[in-house]
Design an enzyme around this catalytic site. Structure first.
Site, PDB file in Angstrom:
ATOM      1  N   GLY A  53       0.821  -1.217   0.000  1.00 37.98           N
ATOM      2  CA  GLY A  53       0.000   0.000   0.000  1.00 37.98           C
ATOM      3  C   GLY A  53       0.852   1.263   0.000  1.00 37.98           C
ATOM      4  CG  ASP A  79      -8.671  11.821   9.648  1.00 39.89           C
ATOM      5  OD1 ASP A  79      -8.580  10.678   9.128  1.00 39.89           O
ATOM      6  OD2 ASP A  79      -8.878  12.840   8.970  1.00 39.89           O
ATOM      7  CE1 TYR A 103     -10.527   3.200   6.289  1.00 38.75           C
ATOM      8  CE2 TYR A 103     -10.816   5.405   7.180  1.00 38.75           C
ATOM      9  CZ  TYR A 103      -9.993   4.375   6.793  1.00 38.75           C
ATOM     10  OH  TYR A 103      -8.630   4.513   6.916  1.00 38.75           O
TER      11      TYR A 103
HETATM   12  N1  LIG Z   1      -4.891   6.774   2.927  1.00 41.32           N
HETATM   13  C1  LIG Z   1      -5.273   7.624   3.888  1.00 41.32           C
HETATM   14  O1  LIG Z   1      -5.566   8.801   3.634  1.00 41.32           O
HETATM   15  C2  LIG Z   1      -5.360   7.145   5.318  1.00 41.32           C
HETATM   16  C3  LIG Z   1      -5.807   8.037   6.307  1.00 41.32           C
HETATM   17  C4  LIG Z   1      -5.897   7.588   7.630  1.00 41.32           C
HETATM   18  C5  LIG Z   1      -5.530   6.289   7.951  1.00 41.32           C
HETATM   19  N2  LIG Z   1      -5.113   5.449   6.963  1.00 41.32           N
HETATM   20  C6  LIG Z   1      -4.759   4.075   7.337  1.00 41.32           C
HETATM   21  O2  LIG Z   1      -3.371   3.872   7.078  1.00 41.32           O
HETATM   22  C7  LIG Z   1      -3.151   2.515   6.678  1.00 41.32           C
HETATM   23  C8  LIG Z   1      -2.397   2.500   5.356  1.00 41.32           C
HETATM   24  O3  LIG Z   1      -3.221   3.121   4.365  1.00 41.32           O
HETATM   25  P1  LIG Z   1      -2.794   3.166   2.839  1.00 41.32           P
HETATM   26  O4  LIG Z   1      -3.384   4.387   2.245  1.00 41.32           O
HETATM   27  O5  LIG Z   1      -1.341   2.899   2.724  1.00 41.32           O
HETATM   28  O6  LIG Z   1      -3.609   1.910   2.262  1.00 41.32           O
HETATM   29  P2  LIG Z   1      -3.655   1.366   0.764  1.00 41.32           P
HETATM   30  O7  LIG Z   1      -2.691   2.095  -0.104  1.00 41.32           O
HETATM   31  O8  LIG Z   1      -5.089   1.281   0.350  1.00 41.32           O
HETATM   32  O9  LIG Z   1      -3.084  -0.116   0.925  1.00 41.32           O
HETATM   33  C9  LIG Z   1      -3.817  -1.079   1.602  1.00 41.32           C
HETATM   34  C10 LIG Z   1      -2.939  -2.258   1.883  1.00 41.32           C
HETATM   35  O10 LIG Z   1      -3.722  -3.213   2.594  1.00 41.32           O
HETATM   36  C11 LIG Z   1      -3.612  -4.461   1.941  1.00 41.32           C
HETATM   37  N3  LIG Z   1      -4.854  -5.200   2.142  1.00 41.32           N
HETATM   38  C12 LIG Z   1      -6.108  -4.826   1.792  1.00 41.32           C
HETATM   39  N4  LIG Z   1      -6.988  -5.775   2.134  1.00 41.32           N
HETATM   40  C13 LIG Z   1      -6.261  -6.778   2.715  1.00 41.32           C
HETATM   41  C14 LIG Z   1      -6.584  -8.027   3.279  1.00 41.32           C
HETATM   42  N5  LIG Z   1      -7.854  -8.475   3.323  1.00 41.32           N
HETATM   43  N6  LIG Z   1      -5.587  -8.790   3.783  1.00 41.32           N
HETATM   44  C15 LIG Z   1      -4.303  -8.367   3.747  1.00 41.32           C
HETATM   45  N7  LIG Z   1      -3.923  -7.202   3.231  1.00 41.32           N
HETATM   46  C16 LIG Z   1      -4.905  -6.404   2.723  1.00 41.32           C
HETATM   47  C17 LIG Z   1      -3.343  -4.131   0.480  1.00 41.32           C
HETATM   48  O11 LIG Z   1      -2.742  -5.262  -0.126  1.00 41.32           O
HETATM   49  P3  LIG Z   1      -2.954  -5.596  -1.719  1.00 41.32           P
HETATM   50  O12 LIG Z   1      -2.057  -4.657  -2.456  1.00 41.32           O
HETATM   51  O13 LIG Z   1      -2.540  -7.005  -1.839  1.00 41.32           O
HETATM   52  O14 LIG Z   1      -4.411  -5.353  -1.997  1.00 41.32           O
HETATM   53  C18 LIG Z   1      -2.401  -2.952   0.634  1.00 41.32           C
HETATM   54  O15 LIG Z   1      -1.099  -3.412   0.889  1.00 41.32           O
HETATM   55  C19 LIG Z   1      -4.517   1.855   6.632  1.00 41.32           C
HETATM   56  O16 LIG Z   1      -4.762   1.204   7.851  1.00 41.32           O
HETATM   57  C20 LIG Z   1      -5.472   3.024   6.500  1.00 41.32           C
HETATM   58  O17 LIG Z   1      -6.744   2.716   7.002  1.00 41.32           O
HETATM   59  C21 LIG Z   1      -5.010   5.846   5.658  1.00 41.32           C
END
Ligand SMILES: NC(=O)c1ccc[n+]([C@@H]2O[C@H](COP(=O)([O-])OP(=O)(O)OC[C@H]3O[C@@H](n4cnc5c(N)ncnc54)[C@H](OP(=O)(O)O)[C@@H]3O)[C@@H](O)[C@H]2O)c1
Length: 280
Positions: free
Chosen positions: A10, A100, A123
């Site tokens: 991710g 957040d 979410y």
């Molecule tokens: N993006 C934001 O703005 C934001 C804001 C606040 C908090 N967060 C939190 O920060 C963390 C990282 O976010 P991100 O933006 O880096 O996420 P992302 O780019 O959407 O990546 C999600 C990751 O989770 C993996 N994943 C999804 N479903 C899965 C499953 N069932 N089993 C195992 N792995 C799974 C994906 O693997 P695949 O590639 O194999 O699908 C990918 O590696 C998350 O917990 C998110 O909720 C994000």
């Protein structure tokens, strides 16, 4: 130190893999271990024997979560619990990524870690429930709440703005949601420091400063010298399936307690845009 990262493919996961030096790091994606599968999770944790697990895997499409709540809870809450149980069995420390969106956004001053959760979206509920369950199971768990992530190798706001700006003379961007943009590289560096400091409890980690999406878009356009006009609009004018908090600025006090300071989002954006230019 041995570290296992769930969600290594991710946006944050890739930054963690790039930034983490000097430790033995294993990165996992869904194909390696779907976190909904408790047995598989237990297997990979036993195989990799980590001292720290970073759980960055999640179902992150906030709008899609509204129409797929079963999947959202299965991954974000139950999946997180599967990882926590495996961590506990092995005696590994766990750092869980939260959001957040656990807050309702009705405040006008930065959210501190102890303030009440009141998520408004599916979410947000999945993350809030995961936090509670994890803390119940492992009091020493570290929960890092972050917001508005951007960076290379995933869907991110600056990329979307620049893609749209390339073909449109004007863009409408919401000006009534305020938060903290956070560069995945800076978040990754803070997470690595938190693990090295054996952090526990809830910690808010974002770049310093805050803005609205409109202000963020304006600065992206200014930094790249494009002629596109950015126009402020309301959330009502740009209705989306999931409600967003109007104000979700996270206070840095909990991070500062670990002696960690984050760069401003202006500086983070400049570094990201420079890196993007170099790699294009
Ligand atoms: N993006 C934001 O703005 C934001 C804001 C606040 C908090 N967060 C939190 O920060 C963390 C990282 O976010 P991100 O933006 O880096 O996420 P992302 O780019 O959407 O990546 C999600 C990751 O989770 C993996 N994943 C999804 N479903 C899965 C499953 N069932 N089993 C195992 N792995 C799974 C994906 O693997 P695949 O590639 O194999 O699908 C990918 O590696 C998350 O917990 C998110 O909720 C994000």
């Amino acid at each position: 130190m041995r570290v296992t990262i769930f969600g290594a493919s991710g946006l944050l996961g890739q930054a963690l893999m790039d930034e983490w030096d000097g430790d033995a790091v294993t990165g996992l994606n869904t194909r390696d271990a779907d976190i909904r599968d408790a047995t598989r999770v237990q297997e990979v944790v036993r195989e990799t024997r980590p001292e720290w697990i970073v759980l960055a895997a999640a179902y992150t499409d906030v709008d899609a979560c509204e129409s797929n709540p079963d999947l959202a809870f299965a991954v974000n809450r139950n999946g997180a619990l599967n990882v926590a149980r495996a961590a506990k069995e092995l005696g590994a420390r766990l750092l869980f990524l939260s959001s957040d969106y656990v807050f309702d956004g009705k405040k006008t001053t930065p959210y501190e870690i102890e303030e009440a959760r009141n998520p408004q979206s599916v979410y947000g509920r999945t993350k809030a429930e995961a936090e509670l369950k994890l803390l119940e199971l492992m009091r020493e768990c570290c929960i890092v709440r972050t917001s508005w992530l951007f960076g290379a190798g995933g869907k991110c706001f600056p990329d979307t703005i620049l893609r749209l700006a390339a073909s449109r003379p004007a863009l409408d961007v919401v000006n009534d949601q305020r938060g903290c943009p956070t560069y995945a590289v800076d978040l990754a560096r803070a997470i690595i420091q938190l693990c090295s400091k054996s952090a526990d409890g809830i910690v808010h980690v974002t770049n310093a400063g805050n803005c609205t999406w409109f202000e963020f878009a304006q600065e992206i356009i200014e930094n790249t010298g494009l002629a596109t006009t950015v126009r402020p609009v309301t959330s009502q004018q740009m209705a989306r399936p999931a409600p967003r908090p109007a104000y979700s600025v996270l206070s840095p006090t909990s991070l500062e307690a670990f002696g960690i300071e984050m760069p401003s989002w202006h500086d983070a954006l400049r570094r990201y845009l420079e890196r993007r230019k170099l790699s294009s």
